[in-house]
Design an enzyme around this catalytic site. Sequence first.
Site, PDB file in Angstrom:
ATOM      1  N   ARG A  80       0.816  -1.185  -0.017  1.00  0.00           N
ATOM      2  CA  ARG A  80      -0.090   0.163   0.080  1.00  0.00           C
ATOM      3  C   ARG A  80       0.728   1.299   0.012  1.00  0.00           C
ATOM      4  O   ARG A  80       0.625   2.198  -0.572  1.00  0.00           O
ATOM      5  CB  ARG A  80      -0.938   0.068   1.309  1.00  0.00           C
ATOM      6  CG  ARG A  80      -2.131   0.953   1.122  1.00  0.00           C
ATOM      7  CD  ARG A  80      -3.035   0.751   2.166  1.00  0.00           C
ATOM      8  NE  ARG A  80      -2.679   0.893   3.577  1.00  0.00           N
ATOM      9  CZ  ARG A  80      -3.252   0.627   4.669  1.00  0.00           C
ATOM     10  NH1 ARG A  80      -4.868   0.189   4.461  1.00  0.00           N
ATOM     11  NH2 ARG A  80      -2.805   0.958   5.926  1.00  0.00           N
ATOM     12  N   LYS A 184      -2.854   6.363   1.001  1.00  0.00           N
ATOM     13  CA  LYS A 184      -2.776   6.604   2.608  1.00  0.00           C
ATOM     14  C   LYS A 184      -1.658   7.852   2.538  1.00  0.00           C
ATOM     15  O   LYS A 184      -0.548   7.872   2.880  1.00  0.00           O
ATOM     16  CB  LYS A 184      -2.198   5.610   3.274  1.00  0.00           C
ATOM     17  CG  LYS A 184      -2.241   5.897   4.819  1.00  0.00           C
ATOM     18  CD  LYS A 184      -2.480   4.720   5.559  1.00  0.00           C
ATOM     19  CE  LYS A 184      -2.342   4.793   7.100  1.00  0.00           C
ATOM     20  NZ  LYS A 184      -3.437   5.266   7.545  1.00  0.00           N
ATOM     21  N   GLU A 220     -16.542   6.165   4.595  1.00  0.00           N
ATOM     22  CA  GLU A 220     -15.674   5.517   5.576  1.00  0.00           C
ATOM     23  C   GLU A 220     -15.628   6.622   6.780  1.00  0.00           C
ATOM     24  O   GLU A 220     -15.810   7.736   6.715  1.00  0.00           O
ATOM     25  CB  GLU A 220     -14.303   5.108   5.280  1.00  0.00           C
ATOM     26  CG  GLU A 220     -13.351   6.161   4.879  1.00  0.00           C
ATOM     27  CD  GLU A 220     -11.855   5.736   4.516  1.00  0.00           C
ATOM     28  OE1 GLU A 220     -11.522   4.727   5.104  1.00  0.00           O
ATOM     29  OE2 GLU A 220     -11.069   6.012   3.717  1.00  0.00           O
TER      30      GLU A 220
HETATM   31  C1  LIG Z   1      -9.055   6.844   6.904  1.00  0.00           C
HETATM   32  C2  LIG Z   1      -8.519   5.401   6.907  1.00  0.00           C
HETATM   33  N1  LIG Z   1      -9.247   4.625   6.593  1.00  0.00           N
HETATM   34  C3  LIG Z   1      -9.119   3.071   7.150  1.00  0.00           C
HETATM   35  C4  LIG Z   1      -8.112   2.877   7.854  1.00  0.00           C
HETATM   36  C5  LIG Z   1      -7.850   1.392   8.089  1.00  0.00           C
HETATM   37  O1  LIG Z   1      -6.828   0.628   7.497  1.00  0.00           O
HETATM   38  P1  LIG Z   1      -5.842  -0.398   7.970  1.00  0.00           P
HETATM   39  O2  LIG Z   1      -6.915  -1.333   8.351  1.00  0.00           O
HETATM   40  O3  LIG Z   1      -5.086  -1.027   6.716  1.00  0.00           O
HETATM   41  O4  LIG Z   1      -5.108   0.004   9.348  1.00  0.00           O
HETATM   42  C6  LIG Z   1      -7.038   3.805   7.911  1.00  0.00           C
HETATM   43  C7  LIG Z   1      -6.059   3.443   9.094  1.00  0.00           C
HETATM   44  O5  LIG Z   1      -4.972   3.209   8.798  1.00  0.00           O
HETATM   45  C8  LIG Z   1      -7.517   5.130   7.808  1.00  0.00           C
HETATM   46  O6  LIG Z   1      -6.863   6.200   8.245  1.00  0.00           O
END
Ligand SMILES: Cc1ncc(COP(=O)(O)O)c(C=O)c1O
Length: 345
Positions: A80, A184, A220
């Site tokens: 990622r 991210k 989300e």
């Molecule tokens: C905006 C957002 N959505 C979803 C997630 C969850 O992703 P992950 O399960 O890979 O930590 C995160 C945290 O990383 C986030 O910052």
Amino acid sequence: MQNLDWSNLAFNYSKTNAAIISRYVDGAWTAPVASRDFEMPFNLYAGVFHYANSCFEGLKAFRGVDGKVRLFRPDENAKRLQRSGAHLDMAAPSEALFLEMCLMCVRENLDFLPPYGFNASMYLRPVLIGCNPQLGIASSKEVLFAVLGSPVGTYSGAAGLTPGTAVLARNYDRAAPNGTGSYKIAANYATSLHPYNMAHRQGYRELLFLDPATKTKIDEFGSSNFLAIKGNTYVTPLSDSVLPSITNKSLQTVAADFGMQVEKRPVPVEELAEMDEVNACGTAVVITPICSVDDKPALESTEVTKTYCFGSPEHCGPVSEKLYRRIRGIQDGTEEDIHNWCVFL
Ligand SMILES: Cc1ncc(COP(=O)(O)O)c(C=O)c1O
């Protein structure tokens, strides 16, 4: 082992022994070093300060019931980060370098890794920072890659699985329709700070963003993905502006292992009325039950037009708790890791 109050750790940074650093200069990554110094000189013209030339990751290391140290799916975080780096046209480390530096970070800070049984872990924060001085809008050619590690407890500060409330972000977007929501990158979080702070000041634990193009579907939460339980079905939004969560992906597999149906599809806001259980899910929040979602004309408004409620405000829903126990068990070594998700130190 450090003498910390392991049962009362917050989701805060702690100064630990070392950060692991590598630099991308002249087309290659330098050998990683453990730096005792967390304060680094940066040129004030570095792209990170002006154009948010930065992306990052978040993953956890756990001390298991058997004394072994496990990292949860670091390969997924490495991929990622590469995807985020590519979107910024910035160099990103190979999967091998990413893993090497994460393991090195845990090793260097092992005395800060919480013992088993405190529902605590070491949160690893790999971050790519664009360093070379520049004035015009451009991708960084020189990049610093750091892996930091902090001992953490639950994200909300409350005991694990304590439900919280959320509010819809009717008049704020986290990401543009064809923008950066699925990466991210640091800029996405800057966008969410103002509405997030407002929601927190109003006493909500979470802010639920809608799809930025039509504002009719759920995207989300500010910190995490949305997952709902509807009968025997696991429902999570399919959207271009949602971060592809590794926790959500893993929970979908666990749900299927339990014989549940998994639906990844657009989720209309009104469907909240039909959900039995709603949760935020992610590395930091694991599964955090959401007991209600308020709908307001605007976040600033005192008027609540509708409140969607899910289960009890005191307890996590039974299906969500079952999913939580399985995933935490795999991370702690109390459940069999049948998908080979954990990487050992
Ligand atoms: C905006 C957002 N959505 C979803 C997630 C969850 O992703 P992950 O399960 O890979 O930590 C995160 C945290 O990383 C986030 O910052």
